[in-house]
Design a protein around this motif. Structure first.
Motif, PDB file in Angstrom:
ATOM      1  N   GLY A   1      34.917  40.713  40.349  1.00 11.52           N
ATOM      2  CA  GLY A   1      34.849  41.517  41.103  1.00 11.52           C
ATOM      3  C   GLY A   1      34.493  41.218  42.807  1.00 11.52           C
ATOM      4  O   GLY A   1      33.617  39.824  42.990  1.00 11.52           O
ATOM      5  N   ASN A   2      34.006  41.994  43.851  1.00  7.86           N
ATOM      6  CA  ASN A   2      33.704  41.317  45.110  1.00  7.86           C
ATOM      7  C   ASN A   2      31.907  40.584  45.334  1.00  7.86           C
ATOM      8  O   ASN A   2      32.181  40.075  45.642  1.00  7.86           O
ATOM      9  CB  ASN A   2      33.413  42.570  46.398  1.00  7.86           C
ATOM     10  N   ALA A   3      30.997  41.774  44.360  1.00  6.86           N
ATOM     11  CA  ALA A   3      29.366  41.102  44.053  1.00  6.86           C
ATOM     12  C   ALA A   3      29.354  39.806  43.117  1.00  6.86           C
ATOM     13  O   ALA A   3      28.540  39.230  43.452  1.00  6.86           O
ATOM     14  CB  ALA A   3      28.579  42.102  44.004  1.00  6.86           C
TER      15      ALA A   3
ATOM     16  N   GLY B   1      35.037  37.398  33.446  1.00  7.26           N
ATOM     17  CA  GLY B   1      35.114  38.537  33.620  1.00  7.26           C
ATOM     18  C   GLY B   1      35.396  39.190  32.395  1.00  7.26           C
ATOM     19  O   GLY B   1      36.708  38.455  31.854  1.00  7.26           O
ATOM     20  N   ALA B   2      36.073  40.532  33.118  1.00  5.44           N
ATOM     21  CA  ALA B   2      36.263  41.278  30.752  1.00  5.44           C
ATOM     22  C   ALA B   2      37.539  41.211  31.403  1.00  5.44           C
ATOM     23  O   ALA B   2      38.617  41.134  32.082  1.00  5.44           O
ATOM     24  CB  ALA B   2      35.823  42.819  31.960  1.00  5.44           C
ATOM     25  N   PRO B   3      38.424  41.520  29.943  1.00  2.91           N
ATOM     26  CA  PRO B   3      39.270  41.558  29.712  1.00  2.91           C
ATOM     27  C   PRO B   3      40.385  42.997  30.843  1.00  2.91           C
ATOM     28  O   PRO B   3      39.907  43.991  30.830  1.00  2.91           O
ATOM     29  CB  PRO B   3      40.228  41.932  28.235  1.00  2.91           C
ATOM     30  N   GLY B   4      41.264  42.408  31.516  1.00  7.65           N
ATOM     31  CA  GLY B   4      41.967  43.399  32.244  1.00  7.65           C
ATOM     32  C   GLY B   4      41.418  43.563  34.111  1.00  7.65           C
ATOM     33  O   GLY B   4      41.957  43.876  34.747  1.00  7.65           O
ATOM     34  N   PHE B   5      39.779  42.945  34.123  1.00 15.72           N
ATOM     35  CA  PHE B   5      39.699  42.226  35.591  1.00 15.72           C
ATOM     36  C   PHE B   5      39.019  40.862  35.522  1.00 15.72           C
ATOM     37  O   PHE B   5      38.424  40.166  36.647  1.00 15.72           O
ATOM     38  CB  PHE B   5      38.331  43.733  35.002  1.00 15.72           C
TER      39      PHE B   5
ATOM     40  N   GLN C   1      41.501  38.249  36.836  1.00 18.89           N
ATOM     41  CA  GLN C   1      42.985  37.416  37.172  1.00 18.89           C
ATOM     42  C   GLN C   1      41.926  36.155  38.317  1.00 18.89           C
ATOM     43  O   GLN C   1      42.284  35.906  38.337  1.00 18.89           O
ATOM     44  CB  GLN C   1      43.865  39.124  38.519  1.00 18.89           C
ATOM     45  N   GLN C   2      40.748  37.155  38.702  1.00 17.49           N
ATOM     46  CA  GLN C   2      39.919  36.346  39.023  1.00 17.49           C
ATOM     47  C   GLN C   2      39.476  34.857  39.117  1.00 17.49           C
ATOM     48  O   GLN C   2      39.045  34.090  39.475  1.00 17.49           O
ATOM     49  CB  GLN C   2      39.168  36.540  40.226  1.00 17.49           C
ATOM     50  N   ILE C   3      39.053  35.196  37.437  1.00 21.55           N
ATOM     51  CA  ILE C   3      39.065  33.585  36.717  1.00 21.55           C
ATOM     52  C   ILE C   3      40.377  32.525  36.797  1.00 21.55           C
ATOM     53  O   ILE C   3      39.514  31.451  36.974  1.00 21.55           O
ATOM     54  CB  ILE C   3      38.504  34.453  35.180  1.00 21.55           C
ATOM     55  N   ASP C   4      40.973  33.331  36.250  1.00 19.34           N
ATOM     56  CA  ASP C   4      42.178  32.957  36.736  1.00 19.34           C
ATOM     57  C   ASP C   4      42.854  31.582  37.765  1.00 19.34           C
ATOM     58  O   ASP C   4      42.672  30.292  38.088  1.00 19.34           O
ATOM     59  CB  ASP C   4      43.418  33.135  35.817  1.00 19.34           C
ATOM     60  N   ALA C   5      42.615  32.901  38.882  1.00 19.35           N
ATOM     61  CA  ALA C   5      42.437  31.937  39.802  1.00 19.35           C
ATOM     62  C   ALA C   5      41.761  31.306  40.689  1.00 19.35           C
ATOM     63  O   ALA C   5      41.722  30.041  41.104  1.00 19.35           O
ATOM     64  CB  ALA C   5      42.543  33.391  41.325  1.00 19.35           C
TER      65      ALA C   5
ATOM     66  N   LEU D   1      33.265  29.252  33.368  1.00 22.96           N
ATOM     67  CA  LEU D   1      34.639  30.209  34.365  1.00 22.96           C
ATOM     68  C   LEU D   1      34.760  31.047  32.203  1.00 22.96           C
ATOM     69  O   LEU D   1      35.299  29.698  32.154  1.00 22.96           O
ATOM     70  CB  LEU D   1      35.631  30.064  34.641  1.00 22.96           C
ATOM     71  N   THR D   2      34.916  32.828  32.194  1.00 24.64           N
ATOM     72  CA  THR D   2      34.974  32.576  30.592  1.00 24.64           C
ATOM     73  C   THR D   2      35.572  33.514  30.764  1.00 24.64           C
ATOM     74  O   THR D   2      35.091  34.722  31.777  1.00 24.64           O
ATOM     75  CB  THR D   2      34.139  32.034  30.310  1.00 24.64           C
ATOM     76  N   LYS D   3      36.411  34.487  30.132  1.00 20.93           N
ATOM     77  CA  LYS D   3      36.498  35.613  29.291  1.00 20.93           C
ATOM     78  C   LYS D   3      36.020  35.984  27.871  1.00 20.93           C
ATOM     79  O   LYS D   3      36.172  37.173  27.509  1.00 20.93           O
ATOM     80  CB  LYS D   3      38.639  35.917  29.181  1.00 20.93           C
ATOM     81  N   ASP D   4      35.100  35.319  27.627  1.00 17.60           N
ATOM     82  CA  ASP D   4      34.423  35.121  26.241  1.00 17.60           C
ATOM     83  C   ASP D   4      32.780  36.194  26.416  1.00 17.60           C
ATOM     84  O   ASP D   4      31.819  35.180  27.114  1.00 17.60           O
ATOM     85  CB  ASP D   4      34.239  34.327  25.462  1.00 17.60           C
ATOM     86  N   ILE D   5      32.358  36.963  26.344  1.00 16.59           N
ATOM     87  CA  ILE D   5      31.361  37.425  26.436  1.00 16.59           C
ATOM     88  C   ILE D   5      30.291  37.045  25.879  1.00 16.59           C
ATOM     89  O   ILE D   5      28.919  36.623  26.470  1.00 16.59           O
ATOM     90  CB  ILE D   5      31.301  39.738  26.500  1.00 16.59           C
ATOM     91  N   SER D   6      30.137  36.732  24.686  1.00  9.69           N
ATOM     92  CA  SER D   6      28.919  36.282  23.900  1.00  9.69           C
ATOM     93  C   SER D   6      28.916  34.593  24.452  1.00  9.69           C
ATOM     94  O   SER D   6      28.214  34.151  24.191  1.00  9.69           O
ATOM     95  CB  SER D   6      29.336  36.142  22.617  1.00  9.69           C
TER      96      SER D   6
END
Length: 377
Positions: free
Chosen positions: A19-21, A40-44, A46-50, A79-84
């Protein structure tokens, strides 16, 4: 985009939340010379891809006709969407997320955390106590973590486009405390090279919660202006237009109640005016004057458009409710704080006294004041 340098595990930073912060932390900490993993968590996410597509994060140099100090472009190491993957990346894990996301995110992180890692909450809002309690309740009692509660995020900032942020201002310092407080100084030494402003020590994480400047500036002022904010959305500068001589007087009464709770707890708290002057390097003679003249606040040229704004949904349950909880423990009356909670709850059909952050959530229920200070010290 994975371009880690040869920095060590100890000097890397993982940031949770896009997010912003989160984007601003990734930009600025990378600019400080550290390898950053942004999760970036799934569903949140979008900015990771950008950011991946853009090759990094752009901080714009102008916003709403204002010239900004921190313009530039910064690649992000990972950049990751994998929390582990994010948890295993670094010793220092920063969570610049709203308070209502802390527990969910921490629960997802728990299976991958290792002893010795540091969890930094921006803002803390008593989150260290809650997460430490949650860790123990879920059977991870042998997991030794460092927790840090900052009073807020360091920046006034907004996402203004894909992989783009506007840094509207930077505080002159960031007060914080560790859980336990005996680790605060050593953790400041660990964190200081990563962050773009001086870190200052508070007495403990309870003081950090009570020193959050959003306490006086957000819930009550939003409640007092909600009709105009809802009927004329995005037509106001919140700090300049919603703070009037009368609302400033009400906020001053609210601040007196906060200070009384701090005094009963044996804490020497700054007044809202003292804190705001220190954080924004000003010398205003009143909160009203500060809100009207602060360049940083003037750059934030927007305002909440409804009662679902985080100015209420985060700051009422996670700042005002804990204050009421400690007030009751100390037999201190807080009529303005409680009235704000009743009205905010009516707006959103919520009982914040029940759903907000309580002593039970913090693992402090049924403890004496002496026992509570043993926990936080």
């Amino acid at each position: 985009m994975n371009s880690d340098s040869n920095t060590t595990f100890d000097n890397r930073v993982a940031i949770f939340g896009a997010g912003n912060a989160g984007l601003t932390a990734a930009f600025h900490i990378s600019k400080q010379g550290h390898d950053v993993c942004l999760y970036g968590a799934p569903g949140f996410d979008q900015q990771i891809d950008a950011i991946n597509h853009a090759g990094g994060i752009t901080s714009v140099s102008r916003y709403h006709e204002a010239s900004l100090d921190f313009g530039g472009f910064q690649p992000i190491a990972r950049l990751t969407k994998d929390i582990s993957e994010a948890v295993s990346y670094a010793k220092t894990l920063i969570l610049p997320v709203p308070s209502f996301a802390q527990e969910t995110l921490f629960t997802q992180m728990l299976p991958y955390l290792k002893s010795g890692q540091t969890i930094v909450l921006m803002p803390g809002n008593y989150g260290s106590l809650v997460l430490n309690n949650l860790k123990n309740e879920k059977g991870y009692t042998l997991l030794e973590l460092n927790f840090v509660d900052a009073i807020s995020i360091p920046w006034a900032t907004r996402i203004v486009g894909d992989a783009q942020i506007a840094i509207l201002g930077l505080k002159s310092q960031l007060p914080l405390a560790a859980l336990p407080a005996s680790r605060t100084d050593s953790l400041i030494k660990q964190l200081q090279p990563m962050l773009p402003l001086p870190l200052t020590a508070l007495e403990n994480v309870i003081a950090a919660g009570l020193e959050n400047i959003n306490f006086g500036g957000h819930p009550l002022m939003t409640v007092l202006n909600i009709g105009l904010l809802e009927n004329f959305p995005q037509q106001y500068n919140y700090y300049r237009d919603c703070c009037s001589p009368a609302t400033a007087k009400a906020c001053a009464k609210l601040d007196q109640e906060r200070l009384a709770v701090g005094k009963a707890l044996g804490l020497s708290l700054n007044t809202e005016l003292e804190a705001m002057n220190a954080l924004y390097d000003m010398n205003a003679t009143s909160v009203y004057e500060l809100n009207r003249t602060s360049q940083t606040h003037g750059n934030v040229n927007d305002a909440p458009a409804s009662a679902s704004s985080r100015y209420i949904t985060e700051d009422a349950p996670y700042l005002l409710v804990p204050c009421v909880e400690f007030a009751k423990l100390c037999n201190i009356s807080t009529p303005i704080v409680e009235s704000t909670l009743h009205l905010a709850g009516a707006f959103n059909e919520m009982d914040y006294f029940c759903t907000g952050r309580t002593l039970s959530d913090m693992g402090l229920e049924n403890l004496t004041l002496s026992q509570i200070f043993d926990v936080v010290s």
